[in-house]
Design a protein around this motif. Structure first.
Motif, PDB file in Angstrom:
ATOM      1  N   VAL A 130       0.852  -1.202   0.000  1.00  0.00           N
ATOM      2  CA  VAL A 130       0.000   0.000   0.000  1.00  0.00           C
ATOM      3  C   VAL A 130       0.879   1.242   0.000  1.00  0.00           C
ATOM      4  O   VAL A 130       2.066   1.182   0.361  1.00  0.00           O
ATOM      5  CB  VAL A 130      -0.947  -0.008   1.224  1.00  0.00           C
ATOM      6  N   GLY A 131       0.267   2.404  -0.400  1.00  0.00           N
ATOM      7  CA  GLY A 131       1.020   3.665  -0.461  1.00  0.00           C
ATOM      8  C   GLY A 131       0.187   4.839   0.032  1.00  0.00           C
ATOM      9  O   GLY A 131      -1.024   4.716   0.265  1.00  0.00           O
ATOM     10  N   ARG A 132       0.903   5.962   0.223  1.00  0.00           N
ATOM     11  CA  ARG A 132       0.247   7.201   0.685  1.00  0.00           C
ATOM     12  C   ARG A 132       0.716   8.346  -0.211  1.00  0.00           C
ATOM     13  O   ARG A 132       1.921   8.560  -0.394  1.00  0.00           O
ATOM     14  CB  ARG A 132       0.606   7.466   2.143  1.00  0.00           C
ATOM     15  N   THR A 175      -3.586   4.381  -0.997  1.00  0.00           N
ATOM     16  CA  THR A 175      -3.416   3.722  -2.294  1.00  0.00           C
ATOM     17  C   THR A 175      -3.154   2.232  -2.060  1.00  0.00           C
ATOM     18  O   THR A 175      -2.279   1.856  -1.254  1.00  0.00           O
ATOM     19  CB  THR A 175      -2.247   4.339  -3.078  1.00  0.00           C
ATOM     20  N   GLU A 176      -3.872   1.400  -2.742  1.00  0.00           N
ATOM     21  CA  GLU A 176      -3.750  -0.069  -2.584  1.00  0.00           C
ATOM     22  C   GLU A 176      -3.153  -0.650  -3.860  1.00  0.00           C
ATOM     23  O   GLU A 176      -3.754  -0.571  -4.926  1.00  0.00           O
ATOM     24  CB  GLU A 176      -5.128  -0.648  -2.282  1.00  0.00           C
ATOM     25  N   PHE A 177      -1.981  -1.234  -3.753  1.00  0.00           N
ATOM     26  CA  PHE A 177      -1.351  -1.901  -4.897  1.00  0.00           C
ATOM     27  C   PHE A 177      -1.719  -3.394  -4.907  1.00  0.00           C
ATOM     28  O   PHE A 177      -2.183  -3.915  -5.915  1.00  0.00           O
ATOM     29  CB  PHE A 177       0.172  -1.725  -4.857  1.00  0.00           C
ATOM     30  N   VAL A 178      -1.441  -4.069  -3.794  1.00  0.00           N
ATOM     31  CA  VAL A 178      -1.804  -5.486  -3.635  1.00  0.00           C
ATOM     32  C   VAL A 178      -2.355  -5.654  -2.226  1.00  0.00           C
ATOM     33  O   VAL A 178      -1.747  -5.162  -1.249  1.00  0.00           O
ATOM     34  CB  VAL A 178      -0.577  -6.425  -3.836  1.00  0.00           C
ATOM     35  N   ASN A 179      -3.485  -6.348  -2.136  1.00  0.00           N
ATOM     36  CA  ASN A 179      -4.051  -6.652  -0.812  1.00  0.00           C
ATOM     37  C   ASN A 179      -4.727  -8.027  -0.900  1.00  0.00           C
ATOM     38  O   ASN A 179      -5.943  -8.135  -1.049  1.00  0.00           O
ATOM     39  CB  ASN A 179      -5.036  -5.563  -0.382  1.00  0.00           C
ATOM     40  N   LEU A 180      -3.900  -9.071  -0.838  1.00  0.00           N
ATOM     41  CA  LEU A 180      -4.386 -10.439  -1.033  1.00  0.00           C
ATOM     42  C   LEU A 180      -5.324 -10.831   0.102  1.00  0.00           C
ATOM     43  O   LEU A 180      -4.950 -10.758   1.282  1.00  0.00           O
ATOM     44  CB  LEU A 180      -3.181 -11.379  -1.107  1.00  0.00           C
ATOM     45  N   TYR A 181      -6.530 -11.239  -0.272  1.00  0.00           N
ATOM     46  CA  TYR A 181      -7.574 -11.676   0.672  1.00  0.00           C
ATOM     47  C   TYR A 181      -7.991 -10.565   1.641  1.00  0.00           C
ATOM     48  O   TYR A 181      -8.645 -10.846   2.651  1.00  0.00           O
ATOM     49  CB  TYR A 181      -7.142 -12.918   1.471  1.00  0.00           C
ATOM     50  N   GLY A 182      -7.580  -9.301   1.382  1.00  0.00           N
ATOM     51  CA  GLY A 182      -8.002  -8.191   2.220  1.00  0.00           C
ATOM     52  C   GLY A 182      -7.460  -8.229   3.637  1.00  0.00           C
ATOM     53  O   GLY A 182      -8.092  -7.721   4.570  1.00  0.00           O
ATOM     54  N   HIS A 183      -6.245  -8.797   3.823  1.00  0.00           N
ATOM     55  CA  HIS A 183      -5.670  -8.896   5.172  1.00  0.00           C
ATOM     56  C   HIS A 183      -5.177  -7.533   5.686  1.00  0.00           C
ATOM     57  O   HIS A 183      -4.977  -7.383   6.900  1.00  0.00           O
ATOM     58  CB  HIS A 183      -4.524  -9.918   5.181  1.00  0.00           C
ATOM     59  N   PHE A 240       7.270  13.393   3.509  1.00  0.00           N
ATOM     60  CA  PHE A 240       6.846  14.158   2.335  1.00  0.00           C
ATOM     61  C   PHE A 240       6.173  13.237   1.319  1.00  0.00           C
ATOM     62  O   PHE A 240       6.562  12.076   1.124  1.00  0.00           O
ATOM     63  CB  PHE A 240       8.046  14.844   1.683  1.00  0.00           C
ATOM     64  N   SER A 241       5.156  13.773   0.632  1.00  0.00           N
ATOM     65  CA  SER A 241       4.517  13.130  -0.515  1.00  0.00           C
ATOM     66  C   SER A 241       3.649  14.180  -1.220  1.00  0.00           C
ATOM     67  O   SER A 241       3.429  15.270  -0.679  1.00  0.00           O
ATOM     68  CB  SER A 241       3.663  11.943  -0.069  1.00  0.00           C
ATOM     69  N   ASP A 242       3.135  13.892  -2.440  1.00  0.00           N
ATOM     70  CA  ASP A 242       2.219  14.805  -3.142  1.00  0.00           C
ATOM     71  C   ASP A 242       1.227  13.990  -3.954  1.00  0.00           C
ATOM     72  O   ASP A 242       1.341  12.760  -4.046  1.00  0.00           O
ATOM     73  CB  ASP A 242       2.973  15.802  -4.019  1.00  0.00           C
ATOM     74  N   GLU A 243       0.259  14.670  -4.543  1.00  0.00           N
ATOM     75  CA  GLU A 243      -0.818  13.990  -5.241  1.00  0.00           C
ATOM     76  C   GLU A 243      -0.355  13.375  -6.557  1.00  0.00           C
ATOM     77  O   GLU A 243      -1.010  12.467  -7.081  1.00  0.00           O
ATOM     78  CB  GLU A 243      -1.954  14.991  -5.513  1.00  0.00           C
ATOM     79  N   LEU A 244       0.763  13.843  -7.113  1.00  0.00           N
ATOM     80  CA  LEU A 244       1.228  13.343  -8.408  1.00  0.00           C
ATOM     81  C   LEU A 244       2.000  12.028  -8.287  1.00  0.00           C
ATOM     82  O   LEU A 244       1.900  11.160  -9.159  1.00  0.00           O
ATOM     83  CB  LEU A 244       2.090  14.397  -9.095  1.00  0.00           C
ATOM     84  N   ASP A 245       2.753  11.861  -7.215  1.00  0.00           N
ATOM     85  CA  ASP A 245       3.585  10.671  -7.047  1.00  0.00           C
ATOM     86  C   ASP A 245       3.331  10.059  -5.654  1.00  0.00           C
ATOM     87  O   ASP A 245       2.877  10.720  -4.725  1.00  0.00           O
ATOM     88  CB  ASP A 245       5.062  11.006  -7.193  1.00  0.00           C
ATOM     89  N   THR A 246       3.710   8.774  -5.525  1.00  0.00           N
ATOM     90  CA  THR A 246       3.565   8.058  -4.253  1.00  0.00           C
ATOM     91  C   THR A 246       4.967   7.869  -3.678  1.00  0.00           C
ATOM     92  O   THR A 246       5.777   7.107  -4.232  1.00  0.00           O
ATOM     93  CB  THR A 246       2.870   6.688  -4.447  1.00  0.00           C
ATOM     94  N   TYR A 247       5.243   8.547  -2.558  1.00  0.00           N
ATOM     95  CA  TYR A 247       6.562   8.470  -1.939  1.00  0.00           C
ATOM     96  C   TYR A 247       6.602   7.555  -0.694  1.00  0.00           C
ATOM     97  O   TYR A 247       7.683   7.180  -0.246  1.00  0.00           O
ATOM     98  CB  TYR A 247       7.016   9.870  -1.517  1.00  0.00           C
ATOM     99  N   ILE A 248       5.458   7.256  -0.146  1.00  0.00           N
ATOM    100  CA  ILE A 248       5.412   6.440   1.089  1.00  0.00           C
ATOM    101  C   ILE A 248       4.789   5.083   0.734  1.00  0.00           C
ATOM    102  O   ILE A 248       3.635   5.031   0.270  1.00  0.00           O
ATOM    103  CB  ILE A 248       4.565   7.162   2.171  1.00  0.00           C
ATOM    104  N   ILE A 249       5.551   4.007   0.956  1.00  0.00           N
ATOM    105  CA  ILE A 249       5.110   2.660   0.580  1.00  0.00           C
ATOM    106  C   ILE A 249       5.377   1.702   1.753  1.00  0.00           C
ATOM    107  O   ILE A 249       6.482   1.681   2.327  1.00  0.00           O
ATOM    108  CB  ILE A 249       5.826   2.154  -0.688  1.00  0.00           C
ATOM    109  N   PHE A 250       4.374   0.878   2.074  1.00  0.00           N
ATOM    110  CA  PHE A 250       4.491  -0.150   3.121  1.00  0.00           C
ATOM    111  C   PHE A 250       4.050  -1.478   2.514  1.00  0.00           C
ATOM    112  O   PHE A 250       2.936  -1.590   1.962  1.00  0.00           O
ATOM    113  CB  PHE A 250       3.608   0.223   4.316  1.00  0.00           C
TER     114      PHE A 250
END
Length: 280
Positions: free
Chosen positions: A149-151, A168-176, A259-269
């Motif tokens: 996921v990202g922010r 932002t959701e990239f992959v969320n297998l089975y919604g865990h 830091f992050s902005d609406e154009l790019d995703t800088y925070i990823i977990f």
């Protein structure tokens, strides 16, 4: 001694003479001749051949006649015994047998014998009947878990701790991963890999924790600088069912931001299952 005693003594003497008379009368022939020769002072001249023959015929018993009564018998000579044999009394053992005794105590166990050699393998038995159908098994459980996921929005510190919420959701297998609470919930126990990537803010400090339930596990930190940079942290955790993993922004003793902005995703977990707990 009275008349009665004298009569008794006389009777005993008569009985002794009657018993010993026949035995004493059996004197050997040679012994009688020797006694006769000893009685005479002069020994007679030996008889000639004719006289010896006559004497032999006179004293030799004829065939079929028994021995003379005065002949000496030796115990080793064959023939009828001089004294009759006395029968040995027989004792019936059955009348001497007592009653059956009580049963004795059990004896001690003997030593174990040596182990014998293994026997030959037996023949294969007949095929058995088909068994009944078993109960239905449990529903197949999934051994997969993964999320990323990202922010897109920046985040500033406050006077209290803040949970980083991702939009932002990239992959969320089975919604865990719960997008509303910002936390990953473990439904498949095992070993997981997690990674956190953020973009720092120039002239501001970056201070976050990766949390397991309510425990601070690792820190992601960047000092104040003139320029912003990408900063990352990664780790592996062994999770049990219902454990939670999430990211927390530290409260603001100093100005702390990502830091992050609406154009790019800088925070990823991100995180995924490496090995299930039931696997060897």
């Amino acid at each position: 001694m009275g008349s009665h005693g004298q009569g008794l003594l006389l009777a005993c003497c008569l009985l002794l003479a009657f018993a010993c008379g026949p035995v004493l009368s059996r004197v050997p022939h040679d012994q009688r001749e020797q006694q006769a020769w000893e009685g005479n002072e002069e020994l007679p001249s030996p008889p000639d051949h004719a006289e010896r023959a006559e004497q032999h015929e006179r004293y030799s018993p004829s065939q079929g006649e028994g021995l003379p009564a005065s002949q000496c018998l030796r115990c080793c000579d064959p023939g009828t015994s001089m004294y009759p044999a006395t029968a040995v009394p027989q004792i019936n053992i059955t009348i001497l047998k007592g009653e059956k005794g009580d049963r004795g105590d059990r004896g001690l166990q003997g030593k174990y014998g040596k182990t014998g050699s293994a026997g030959a393998r037996g023949h294969t038995g007949p095929k058995g009947q088909k068994g009944s159908m078993g109960a239905p098994g449990e529903r197949c459980k999934s051994h997969y878990a993964a999320f990323s996921v990202g922010r897109k929005k920046p985040m500033h510190s406050n006077h209290y701790y803040q949970t980083v919420i991702f939009d932002t959701e990239f992959v969320n297998l089975y919604g865990h991963f719960n997008m509303f609470t910002g936390k990953f919930y473990c439904y498949v126990p095992g070993i997981y890999f997690f990674s956190l990537n953020v973009h720092t803010w120039n002239q501001k400090e970056t201070y976050l924790h990766v949390m397991k339930n309510e425990e601070e596990v690792v820190i992601l930190f960047a000092q104040v600088g003139d320029r912003s940079i990408m900063q990352s942290q990664s780790l592996m955790l062994e999770l049990q069912e219902q454990d939670q993993v999430w990211v927390r922004l530290y409260k603001g003793e100093r100005e702390n931001a990502i830091f992050s902005d609406e154009l790019d995703t800088y925070i990823i977990f991100s995180g995924y299952l490496v090995k299930h707990a039931s696997e060897p």
